[in-house]
Design an enzyme around this catalytic site. Structure first.
Site, PDB file in Angstrom:
ATOM      1  N   CYS A  44      -4.004   0.581  -2.546  1.00 34.68           N
ATOM      2  CA  CYS A  44      -3.857  -0.641  -1.747  1.00 34.68           C
ATOM      3  C   CYS A  44      -2.791  -1.562  -2.340  1.00 34.68           C
ATOM      4  CB  CYS A  44      -5.169  -1.403  -1.705  1.00 34.68           C
ATOM      5  SG  CYS A  44      -6.474  -0.604  -0.763  1.00 34.68           S
ATOM      6  N   CYS A  82     -10.596  -2.894  -4.324  1.00 33.44           N
ATOM      7  CA  CYS A  82      -9.652  -3.899  -4.849  1.00 33.44           C
ATOM      8  C   CYS A  82     -10.401  -5.089  -5.435  1.00 33.44           C
ATOM      9  CB  CYS A  82      -8.689  -4.356  -3.761  1.00 33.44           C
ATOM     10  SG  CYS A  82      -7.445  -3.098  -3.387  1.00 33.44           S
ATOM     11  N   ASN A 126       0.835  -1.197   0.000  1.00 28.37           N
ATOM     12  CA  ASN A 126       0.000   0.000   0.000  1.00 28.37           C
ATOM     13  C   ASN A 126       0.875   1.254   0.000  1.00 28.37           C
ATOM     14  OD1 ASN A 126       0.552  -0.969   2.634  1.00 28.37           O
ATOM     15  ND2 ASN A 126      -1.138   0.178   3.535  1.00 28.37           N
ATOM     16  N   CYS A 178     -10.276  -4.934   0.181  1.00 33.86           N
ATOM     17  CA  CYS A 178     -11.357  -3.934   0.250  1.00 33.86           C
ATOM     18  C   CYS A 178     -12.225  -4.015  -1.007  1.00 33.86           C
ATOM     19  CB  CYS A 178     -10.782  -2.535   0.439  1.00 33.86           C
ATOM     20  SG  CYS A 178     -10.131  -1.796  -1.074  1.00 33.86           S
ATOM     21  N   GLU A 205       0.287   5.170   0.710  1.00 30.37           N
ATOM     22  CA  GLU A 205      -0.691   6.152   1.198  1.00 30.37           C
ATOM     23  C   GLU A 205      -0.347   7.558   0.724  1.00 30.37           C
ATOM     24  OE1 GLU A 205      -1.031   5.465   5.448  1.00 30.37           O
ATOM     25  OE2 GLU A 205      -2.196   3.635   5.057  1.00 30.37           O
ATOM     26  N   GLU A 240      -2.982  -4.715  -3.077  1.00 25.53           N
ATOM     27  CA  GLU A 240      -3.499  -5.595  -4.132  1.00 25.53           C
ATOM     28  C   GLU A 240      -3.473  -4.888  -5.483  1.00 25.53           C
ATOM     29  OE1 GLU A 240      -4.786  -4.875  -1.221  1.00 25.53           O
ATOM     30  OE2 GLU A 240      -6.084  -6.456  -0.441  1.00 25.53           O
TER      31      GLU A 240
END
Ligand code: THU
Length: 139
Positions: free
Chosen positions: A59, A97, A48, A94, A50, A61
């Protein structure tokens, strides 16, 4: 059902754990790692990343998928995804994703999740996002 050997699963788990160490997560302190396996046995990792705006966070993924696509991989080329999330609870990807993963994964591809409890949870793409939105492509 796509069969992944125990040895490959261990390799994927280790790659996901290592990838979490490169996460840029100063706001959540929740470093996630992902390891994506292709049908040819290649592994693409992601973490990830940010952002101070929060909403621009990417993210782990999606980082892994975007890296693989940038390297020439595409729809149907993937056979598994392994994620590592910190803490005692293993998390599922999430919603954002899941929508991105379903673009590239066939419904039977497994998504594995490990954490610090020793547990591993697995779901198929179909289980994580049934009846996903798709635009007909004619193929
Ligand atoms: N995160 C992921 O990398 N993958 C997920 O599936 C869920 C959440 C990241 C985003 C953010 O940087 C941090 O975890 C906390 O939400």
């Amino acid at each position: 059902m796509i069969k992944i050997s125990k040895k490959i699963l261990n390799t994927l788990e280790e790659a996901a754990r290592q990838a979490s160490k490169t996460a840029y997560a100063p706001y959540s302190n929740f470093p996630v790692g992902a390891a994506l396996l292709t049908e040819n046995g290649e592994i693409y990792v992601g973490c990830n990343v940010e952002n101070a705006s929060y909403g621009l966070t990417n993210c782990a993924e999606r980082s892994a998928i975007f890296t693989a696509v940038a390297d020439g991989r595409g729809r149907g080329d993937f056979s598994a995804l392994f994620i590592y999330t910190p803490g005692q609870v293993c998390h599922a990807p999430c919603g954002a994703c899941r929508q991105v993963l379903t673009e590239f994964f066939t419904p039977e591809v497994f998504i594995y999740s490990a954490c610090d409890s020793g547990e591993i949870i697995a779901w198929t793409m179909e289980e994580l996002l049934p009846d996903s939105f798709e635009i007909p492509t004619g193929d």
